[in-house]
Design a protein around this motif. Structure first.
Motif, mmCIF file in Angstrom:
data_model
loop_
_atom_site.group_PDB
_atom_site.id
_atom_site.type_symbol
_atom_site.label_atom_id
_atom_site.label_comp_id
_atom_site.label_asym_id
_atom_site.label_seq_id
_atom_site.Cartn_x
_atom_site.Cartn_y
_atom_site.Cartn_z
ATOM 1 N N ASN A 1 -8.469 7.166 7.908
ATOM 2 C CA ASN A 1 -9.495 7.563 6.938
ATOM 3 C C ASN A 1 -8.925 8.090 5.631
ATOM 4 N N PHE A 2 -7.601 8.155 5.523
ATOM 5 C CA PHE A 2 -6.928 8.770 4.378
ATOM 6 C C PHE A 2 -6.311 7.672 3.519
ATOM 7 N N PHE A 3 -6.863 7.461 2.309
ATOM 8 C CA PHE A 3 -6.382 6.436 1.386
ATOM 9 C C PHE A 3 -5.805 7.120 0.151
ATOM 10 N N ASP A 4 -4.633 6.680 -0.280
ATOM 11 C CA ASP A 4 -4.000 7.256 -1.465
ATOM 12 C C ASP A 4 -3.806 6.187 -2.538
ATOM 13 N N THR A 5 -4.141 6.548 -3.768
ATOM 14 C CA THR A 5 -3.901 5.656 -4.895
ATOM 15 C C THR A 5 -3.525 6.505 -6.110
ATOM 16 N N LYS B 1 -5.713 -1.162 -12.260
ATOM 17 C CA LYS B 1 -6.117 -2.341 -11.497
ATOM 18 C C LYS B 1 -6.308 -2.022 -10.015
ATOM 19 N N THR B 2 -5.426 -1.192 -9.457
ATOM 20 C CA THR B 2 -5.539 -0.861 -8.035
ATOM 21 C C THR B 2 -6.819 -0.083 -7.774
ATOM 22 N N GLU B 3 -7.132 0.883 -8.614
ATOM 23 C CA GLU B 3 -8.389 1.626 -8.445
ATOM 24 C C GLU B 3 -9.590 0.685 -8.539
ATOM 25 N N GLU B 4 -9.525 -0.293 -9.418
ATOM 26 C CA GLU B 4 -10.636 -1.242 -9.547
ATOM 27 C C GLU B 4 -10.819 -2.056 -8.268
ATOM 28 N N ILE B 5 -9.722 -2.452 -7.639
ATOM 29 C CA ILE B 5 -9.813 -3.206 -6.388
ATOM 30 C C ILE B 5 -10.458 -2.346 -5.300
ATOM 31 N N ILE B 6 -10.050 -1.101 -5.217
ATOM 32 C CA ILE B 6 -10.644 -0.200 -4.223
ATOM 33 C C ILE B 6 -12.123 0.001 -4.524
ATOM 34 N N GLY B 7 -12.457 0.145 -5.800
ATOM 35 C CA GLY B 7 -13.858 0.324 -6.189
ATOM 36 C C GLY B 7 -14.722 -0.858 -5.784
ATOM 37 N N ARG B 8 -14.215 -2.069 -5.985
ATOM 38 C CA ARG B 8 -14.998 -3.249 -5.592
ATOM 39 C C ARG B 8 -15.122 -3.344 -4.068
ATOM 40 N N TRP B 9 -14.098 -2.870 -3.361
ATOM 41 C CA TRP B 9 -14.187 -2.836 -1.893
ATOM 42 C C TRP B 9 -15.254 -1.834 -1.458
ATOM 43 N N PHE B 10 -15.270 -0.651 -2.081
ATOM 44 C CA PHE B 10 -16.317 0.330 -1.790
ATOM 45 C C PHE B 10 -17.704 -0.267 -2.036
ATOM 46 N N ALA B 11 -17.835 -1.019 -3.127
ATOM 47 C CA ALA B 11 -19.140 -1.543 -3.545
ATOM 48 C C ALA B 11 -19.726 -2.534 -2.545
ATOM 49 N N GLN B 12 -18.928 -3.026 -1.613
ATOM 50 C CA GLN B 12 -19.463 -3.915 -0.592
ATOM 51 C C GLN B 12 -20.363 -3.183 0.388
ATOM 52 N N GLY B 13 -20.317 -1.857 0.372
ATOM 53 C CA GLY B 13 -21.191 -1.084 1.246
ATOM 54 C C GLY B 13 -20.684 -1.020 2.671
ATOM 55 N N GLY B 14 -21.615 -0.899 3.591
ATOM 56 C CA GLY B 14 -21.247 -0.819 5.000
ATOM 57 C C GLY B 14 -20.569 0.490 5.367
ATOM 58 N N GLY B 15 -20.808 1.546 4.580
ATOM 59 C CA GLY B 15 -20.205 2.846 4.869
ATOM 60 C C GLY B 15 -18.758 2.962 4.467
ATOM 61 N N ARG B 16 -18.256 1.986 3.703
ATOM 62 C CA ARG B 16 -16.833 2.021 3.345
ATOM 63 C C ARG B 16 -16.465 3.303 2.605
ATOM 64 N N ARG B 17 -17.229 3.649 1.596
ATOM 65 C CA ARG B 17 -16.886 4.852 0.830
ATOM 66 C C ARG B 17 -17.010 6.103 1.690
#
Length: 326
Positions: A45-49, A61-77
Motif C-alpha cells: 500500500n506504500f507508493f513512493d514517487t 511524467k512519473t506523477e502523471e502516470i500515477i495520476g492516470r492510474w488513479f483516475a481509472q477508479g476501482g479504489g486505486r487511490r
C-alpha cells in the motif's frame, strides 16, 4: 504482506515500498499500470514517487502516470499511501529565479499544487523534502508545512538525504512548536552503503522517525548479475564498480546460493533487520521483477547469516561514537 507503523505516526504501511522512478523512463505506462495493480493486489500500500521523476525535459511524467492510474477508479487511490517529494528544479520558467533546487515556502506551495494536479488527487499522505536546504529556516519550513496539513493537502512530513544533525534539528524545532515534525527519513542504505549506521539510523530510531531505504541494491550491484554484463541489470552503469567489488559480490552470491535465495532478495531482507527501518524501496522495471520481490518479507536471516554478511560487507563498526572511540 507485513505492515508496520510509519515512524511514530499511527499510519500503517507495507514493509515493501513501491518505488516508481522507472515509470515513464525504463518502464512504459502500460507496464507501470500492471505493476501498480499487482502491488495493490499483493497488499503493498506504500507508493513512493517524486515531482522530478521522468528525467530532464520530462519532469513530472512519473506523477502523471500515477495520476492516470488513479483516475481509472476501482479504489486505486483509496488503497494507496502516497508519498512524493519536493526540492528539485521542475524546469518551469514561471518559477524564475526560484527554479533552483530548494525548499522555500514559495516553492513548496507551488510544487505541491502542481504535484496534486499531476497525481489527480486532493491530498498526499507523505510529503517529503527531497534534500536538506540549510539556507531556509525551520521557522519558514514548519510554518509552510503546517498550513498545508491544516488545509488537508498533506498528512505527514518526511525528509530524504538528511544528516543525523538535520533530523535532530528538525525535531527540536518541531517540538518547540508543538508540531509532530518528521515521521520518516528516506536514506541511501544497503550492504554496500552502511555509513548511516553511524549517525542517521540511531538518530531516526531515537526520535521515532521511520527510515525508508533508497537504492537498497546499490544501483543493481547487489542484484546478482553485476559481474555478468550480458545479463546484468540496466541500472548497473559502471562495470568498473562491479569489478572493484568482485570478491565481495562473489562471496555474497555463494552465500545466497547456500540459502536458496536470490542476491536481490537477501539484500532487501537485510535492510529490514535494522529496528529503525520501515521499508526498503523496490524499483521494478517489469511486473516479473516486482513479483520476485514479494518473498522478501518472508525471509528470516539467522544470526549466523547476519554475521557472514558483516564479514563480506563490513559496516562502520556500530553507532557513533562507539564505532571509533573507546
Amino acid at each position: 504482506m507485513e505492515y508496520t507503523y510509519l515512524g511514530r505516526s499511527g499510519l500503517k504501511v507495507s514493509r515493501l515500498c513501491l518505488g516508481t522512478m522507472n515509470f515513464g523512463v525504463d518502464t512504459d505506462e502500460k507496464e507501470a499500470y500492471r505493476i501498480m495493480d499487482a502491488a495493490v493486489d499483493a497488499g503493498v500500500n506504500f507508493f513512493d514517487t517524486a515531482n522530478v521523476y521522468g528525467g530532464v525535459g520530462a519532469r513530472g511524467k512519473t506523477e502523471e502516470i500515477i495520476g492516470r492510474w488513479f483516475a481509472q477508479g476501482g479504489g486505486r487511490r483509496e488503497k494507496v499511501v502516497l508519498a512524493t517529494k519536493v526540492f528539485g528544479d521542475m524546469e518551469d520558467p514561471n518559477d524564475g529565479p526560484n527554479a533552483a533546487r530548494g525548499l522555500s515556502s514559495y516553492k513548496i506551495r507551488r510544487h505541491l499544487e502542481a504535484s496534486l494536479q499531476r497525481l489527480q488527487t486532493d491530498h498526499i499522505e507523505l510529503y517529503q523534502m527531497h534534500h536538506v536546504d540549510r539556507d531556509v529556516s525551520w521557522d519558514e519550513l514548519w510554518e509552510a508545512f503546517r498550513v498545508h496539513i491544516y488545509q488537508g493537502k498533506i498528512g505527514y512530513v518526511g525528509s530524504s538525504n538528511f544528516a543525523g544533525r538535520d533530523l535532530v534539528k528538525a525535531q527540536y524545532e518541531a517540538r518547540s512548536r508543538h508540531f509532530l515534525g518528521l515521521v520518516s527519513e528516506q536514506h541511501k542504505y544497503s550492504l554496500l552503503c552502511r555509513l548511516p549506521e553511524l549517525e542517521v539510523l540511531p538518530a531516526a530510531e531515537e526520535f521515532g522517525i521511520g527510515v525508508i531505504a533508497w537504492s537498497p541494491l546499490d544501483g543493481g550491484l547487489l542484484g546478482g548479475n553485476a559481474l555478468n554484463p550480458a545479463q546484468g541489470s540496466r541500472s548497473v552503469r559502471n562495470q568498473a564498480r562491479a569489478e572493484q567489488r568482485r570478491g565481495q559480490l562473489e562471496a555474497f552470491g555463494k552465500l545466497c546460493r547456500e540459502l536458496g535465495e536470490s542476491e536481490a532478495n537477501v539484500a532487501l531482507a537485510w535492510t529490514l533487520v535494522h529496528p529503525a527501518m520501515t521499508a526498503p524501496i523496490i524499483g521494478p522495471r517489469t511486473l516479473e521483477q516486482f513479483q520476485s520481490t514479494l518473498r522478501v518479507v518472508d525471509i528470516q536471516l539467522s544470526e549466523d547469516v547476519l554475521r557472514r554478511l558483516d564479514e563480506i560487507f563490513p559496516g562502520p563498526g556500530g553507532d557513533a561514537p562507539k564505532a571509533y572511540a573507546w
